[in-house]
Design an enzyme around this catalytic site. Structure first.
Site, PDB file in Angstrom:
ATOM      1  N   LYS A 128      -3.130  10.714   4.793  1.00  0.00           N
ATOM      2  CA  LYS A 128      -2.909  10.303   6.420  1.00  0.00           C
ATOM      3  C   LYS A 128      -1.445  11.092   6.854  1.00  0.00           C
ATOM      4  O   LYS A 128      -0.899  10.789   6.814  1.00  0.00           O
ATOM      5  CB  LYS A 128      -2.556   8.245   6.012  1.00  0.00           C
ATOM      6  CG  LYS A 128      -4.140   8.009   4.987  1.00  0.00           C
ATOM      7  CD  LYS A 128      -3.610   6.887   4.218  1.00  0.00           C
ATOM      8  CE  LYS A 128      -5.058   6.421   4.080  1.00  0.00           C
ATOM      9  NZ  LYS A 128      -5.589   6.057   2.873  1.00  0.00           N
ATOM     10  N   ASP A 173      17.629   9.414  -7.728  1.00  0.00           N
ATOM     11  CA  ASP A 173      19.106   9.899  -7.760  1.00  0.00           C
ATOM     12  C   ASP A 173      19.563   9.037  -5.750  1.00  0.00           C
ATOM     13  O   ASP A 173      20.738   9.430  -5.371  1.00  0.00           O
ATOM     14  CB  ASP A 173      19.532  10.887  -8.079  1.00  0.00           C
ATOM     15  CG  ASP A 173      19.279  10.937  -8.866  1.00  0.00           C
ATOM     16  OD1 ASP A 173      18.952  10.289 -10.151  1.00  0.00           O
ATOM     17  OD2 ASP A 173      19.147  12.539 -10.067  1.00  0.00           O
ATOM     18  N   LYS A 200       3.046   3.845  -1.089  1.00  0.00           N
ATOM     19  CA  LYS A 200       3.374   5.557  -2.190  1.00  0.00           C
ATOM     20  C   LYS A 200       4.518   5.659  -1.452  1.00  0.00           C
ATOM     21  O   LYS A 200       5.113   6.883  -0.819  1.00  0.00           O
ATOM     22  CB  LYS A 200       2.621   6.095  -2.387  1.00  0.00           C
ATOM     23  CG  LYS A 200       1.275   5.743  -2.576  1.00  0.00           C
ATOM     24  CD  LYS A 200       0.295   5.417  -0.689  1.00  0.00           C
ATOM     25  CE  LYS A 200      -0.922   5.321  -1.078  1.00  0.00           C
ATOM     26  NZ  LYS A 200      -1.159   3.989  -1.219  1.00  0.00           N
ATOM     27  N   ASP A 228       1.573  19.020  19.137  1.00  0.00           N
ATOM     28  CA  ASP A 228       2.492  20.217  19.542  1.00  0.00           C
ATOM     29  C   ASP A 228       3.846  20.492  19.304  1.00  0.00           C
ATOM     30  O   ASP A 228       4.763  20.722  19.485  1.00  0.00           O
ATOM     31  CB  ASP A 228       2.240  21.320  20.601  1.00  0.00           C
ATOM     32  CG  ASP A 228       2.455  19.667  22.034  1.00  0.00           C
ATOM     33  OD1 ASP A 228       1.476  18.439  21.969  1.00  0.00           O
ATOM     34  OD2 ASP A 228       3.094  19.536  22.741  1.00  0.00           O
ATOM     35  N   HIS A 254      -8.150  11.676   1.338  1.00  0.00           N
ATOM     36  CA  HIS A 254      -7.516   9.898   1.227  1.00  0.00           C
ATOM     37  C   HIS A 254      -6.223  11.089   2.104  1.00  0.00           C
ATOM     38  O   HIS A 254      -5.290   9.987   2.618  1.00  0.00           O
ATOM     39  CB  HIS A 254      -7.049   9.705  -0.579  1.00  0.00           C
ATOM     40  CG  HIS A 254      -6.937   8.372  -0.802  1.00  0.00           C
ATOM     41  ND1 HIS A 254      -5.047   8.167  -0.704  1.00  0.00           N
ATOM     42  CD2 HIS A 254      -6.442   7.650  -0.054  1.00  0.00           C
ATOM     43  CE1 HIS A 254      -4.780   7.417  -0.810  1.00  0.00           C
ATOM     44  NE2 HIS A 254      -5.600   6.117  -0.134  1.00  0.00           N
ATOM     45  N   HIS A 257       0.601  -1.437  -0.058  1.00  0.00           N
ATOM     46  CA  HIS A 257       0.459   0.021   0.049  1.00  0.00           C
ATOM     47  C   HIS A 257       0.936   1.646   0.038  1.00  0.00           C
ATOM     48  O   HIS A 257       0.254   2.125  -0.070  1.00  0.00           O
ATOM     49  CB  HIS A 257      -1.078   0.115   1.370  1.00  0.00           C
ATOM     50  CG  HIS A 257      -1.921   0.750   0.813  1.00  0.00           C
ATOM     51  ND1 HIS A 257      -2.846   1.877   2.278  1.00  0.00           N
ATOM     52  CD2 HIS A 257      -2.933   0.999   0.650  1.00  0.00           C
ATOM     53  CE1 HIS A 257      -3.462   2.537   1.601  1.00  0.00           C
ATOM     54  NE2 HIS A 257      -3.974   2.184   0.692  1.00  0.00           N
TER      55      HIS A 257
HETATM   56  C1  LIG Z   1      -7.928   1.447   3.596  1.00  0.00           C
HETATM   57  O1  LIG Z   1      -7.091   3.114   1.962  1.00  0.00           O
HETATM   58  C2  LIG Z   1      -7.899   1.960   1.242  1.00  0.00           C
HETATM   59  C3  LIG Z   1      -6.348   3.671  -0.441  1.00  0.00           C
HETATM   60  O2  LIG Z   1      -5.586   4.207   0.592  1.00  0.00           O
HETATM   61  C4  LIG Z   1      -9.006   2.842   0.535  1.00  0.00           C
HETATM   62  O3  LIG Z   1      -9.423   2.044  -0.683  1.00  0.00           O
HETATM   63  C5  LIG Z   1      -9.753   1.571   1.561  1.00  0.00           C
HETATM   64  O4  LIG Z   1     -11.712   1.638   1.118  1.00  0.00           O
HETATM   65  C6  LIG Z   1      -9.808   2.237   3.052  1.00  0.00           C
HETATM   66  N1  LIG Z   1      -9.638   1.787   4.291  1.00  0.00           N
HETATM   67  C7  LIG Z   1     -10.297   0.222   4.304  1.00  0.00           C
HETATM   68  C8  LIG Z   1     -10.693   0.041   5.715  1.00  0.00           C
HETATM   69  O5  LIG Z   1      -9.006  -0.332   4.123  1.00  0.00           O
END
Ligand SMILES: *[C@@H]1O[C@H](CO)[C@@H](O)[C@H](O)[C@H]1NC(C)=O
Ligand SMILES: *[C@@H]1O[C@H](CO)[C@@H](O)[C@H](O)[C@H]1NC(C)=O
Ligand SMILES: *[C@@H]1O[C@H](CO)[C@@H](O)[C@H](O)[C@H]1NC(C)=O
Ligand SMILES: *[C@@H]1O[C@H](CO)[C@@H](O)[C@H](O)[C@H]1NC(C)=O
Length: 498
Positions: A422, A211, A206, A427, A420, A204
């Site tokens: 994350k 270089d 990315k 602080d 999307h 999952h």
């Molecule tokens: C988690 O993230 C992916 C994409 O990053 C998404 O497709 C998926 O539905 C998300 N939720 C769960 C519970 O896996």
């Protein structure tokens, strides 16, 4: 007689001498044992003991050689390779078309950052990705412009002809191979990583490394939608070979799994893949001139090379370290072990948040995403967090749901129009990751994250810490019209998209 006596007399001392010398050679032997052999044996035993304590008992010749290599690298070759620590960093994002007026788009876009990286590439580009769909091939959407994705794709395709070596480690088996097949035809080396056969999860991650000097890490997939139809947050780090080399080592783990036989991990990760940064030993660098302690983490632990911090422990330590606030922007928040039977309650992060708010008096703000695929149990769990806010407890915890507005046409685009991102900012530090917050993402699924800690660093005029940039970004979203309070009075089980 004289002769005899003299010979006896002369013999005697000889005999005497012989016994003496036998005695002294015995002494010498025991002193040799005491002074040389014993210490050597003890040293050897101690050394072996220490080695075993440090690296575990070798079970095979292959493991022993790996361990000796580690021992050598860690013990003797500690002289670090020269690498650059004066890094430039950008918090970058994708803002879906129609979300926010442009005055609120203060950050460099992820699309531009990727193009910038590809223009800079001089020798190598290494990409670890969940999937590749940079071009909208199967469907024509009126309101869906894939030109940014196409542009990135064309740049990737031209790399080999510029003499740049492109390596792609993509989750396998791929559901759409069009992009990777075409890139491979243009000279890219592509490996599918069948993590499912090994850990039961997917790749999952990315991550881009260019270089071994620059890198990108964040929520955006190699998907045209991630550049224009999905809200994403990532980090672009430039001229930072010390950290980029470490990111490259994580890439190499995927690369070697992709090159291995089906369903097996190498028995031991070679020493050259050991972590160069960790929560215990963060790298000391400068981010835009401000001193920073940084480290990369990865999940799941099964594919972590030696010394690598584990993503879940990293999240817990960041929450545990907060003194005033914890702001979290995450797509899905589920204290469950998903994708496996039986479904289990998994309270690790949930407990940490409750403890932060209710025990330590830290302000907790959690912002999750709403779209048609949002899991229904999530809202009940969010309410269960929010209820702590009520008197007499009044723990400082608040939860909001972020919804990306869509036109009827935009709603037709599959897997788009969602926040999307994350990331987490406290602080003290900022955490940029790739995982949803539910158990499998930490135990089965491959993901990476970066922690930047500039606590106590001197911030000069015109400088800003990444922490304060991320805080601003979070608050923009939190205070926006797109973030709505979770209600305790009604049970929301699905997300209506507007
Ligand atoms: C988690 O993230 C992916 C994409 O990053 C998404 O497709 C998926 O539905 C998300 N939720 C769960 C519970 O896996
Ligand atoms: C690119 O690589 C070449 C040769 O490897 C080198 O001479 C040149 O300075 C590099 N350019 C940059 C921008 O690093
Ligand atoms: C791995 O397994 C897949 C099917 O699961 C098969 O098509 C492929 O040839 C296998 N590869 C190797 C290297 O064994
Ligand atoms: C951040 O750095 C400070 C000062 O070095 C340290 O005390 C703290 O534990 C670090 N926090 C995290 C989450 O690494």
């Amino acid at each position: 007689m004289d002769k005899a006596t003299s010979s006896v007399a002369t013999q005697k001392p000889i005999i005497g001498g012989a016994t003496k010398s036998a005695k002294s050679s015995g002494d010498r032997r025991s002193s040799f044992i005491v002074f040389c052999l014993l210490p050597t044996t003890l040293l050897l035993l101690g050394g072996i003991g220490q080695h075993v304590w440090h690296y575990g008992l070798p079970m095979s010749v292959a493991q022993l050689t790996t361990q000796l290599e580690l021992h050598w690298l860690e013990g003797f070759a500690l002289v670090p390779q020269p690498c650059s620590t004066d890094c430039r960093v950008h918090l970058i994002e994708s803002i879906p078309v129609g979300l926010y007026q442009s005055s609120l788009w203060s950050k460099q876009s992820i699309a531009d950052s990727w193009l910038h990286l590809l223009d800079k590439a001089n020798s190598s580009v290494n990409i670890a990705a969940f999937y590749f769909t940079l071009r909208s091939s199967d469907s024509e959407f009126l309101d869906a412009d894939d030109s940014q994705g196409r542009n990135v794709f064309e740049h990737l395709k031209q790399l080999e002809s510029k003499g740049v070596n492109l390596q792609i480690a993509v989750n396998g088996p791929q559901s759409s191979t069009q992009d990777t097949v075409e890139l491979a035809a243009a000279g890219a080396k592509v490996r599918e990583v069948d993590l499912n056969a090994i850990t039961g999860g997917i790749v999952h991650t990315k991550l881009w490394v260019v270089d071994q000097k620059h890198f990108y890490l964040g929520s955006a997939n190699m998907d045209w939608r991630s550049l224009s139809q999905v809200k994403e947050v990532g980090l672009l780090v430039e001229d930072c070979s010390c950290l980029a080399q470490d990111a490259y080592r994580i890439f190499e783990v995927y690369w070697s799994i992709g090159g291995g036989t089906n369903g097996s991990l190498p028995p031991y990760w070679p020493a050259r893949l050991s972590a160069l940064s960790s929560s215990q030993n963060p790298l000391h660098v400068k981010f835009n001139g401000v001193p920073a302690q940084v480290y990369l983490s990865s999940a799941p632990p099964q594919i972590s090379a030696r010394g690598r911090s584990d993503d879940l422990s990293t999240i817990l330590s960041v929450i545990g370290d907060a003194q005033k606030f914890v702001y979290i922007s995450v797509m899905d928040y589920l204290p469950l072990s998903e994708f496996q039977e039986p479904l289990r309650f998994w309270s690790t992060i949930d407990t940490a948040l409750r403890a932060a708010a209710c025990t330590r008096g830290v302000q907790v703000r959690l912002m999750v995403s709403c779209w048609k695929h949002s899991p229904a149990p999530m809202f009940i769990f969010l309410q269960s967090l929010l209820v702590l806010n009520r008197p007499p407890l009044q723990c400082d915890i608040n939860v909001k749901i972020f919804t990306v507005p869509s036109s009827a046409e935009q709603l037709e685009i599959p897997f788009a129009r969602v926040n999307h991102a994350k990331f987490m900012v406290t602080d003290r530090v900022v955490y940029i990751g790739t995982s949803n917050w539910s158990e499998n993402y930490f135990t089965h699924t491959a993901g990476v994250s970066l922690v930047v800690n500039q606590t106590g660093s001197e911030v000069g005029k015109g400088q800003q810490t990444l922490q304060s940039e991320a805080e601003e970004l979070f608050l923009r979203d939190w205070r926006s019209q797109y973030a709505s309070e979770v209600s305790l009075d009604s049970v929301q089980v699905s997300c209506r998209t507007v």
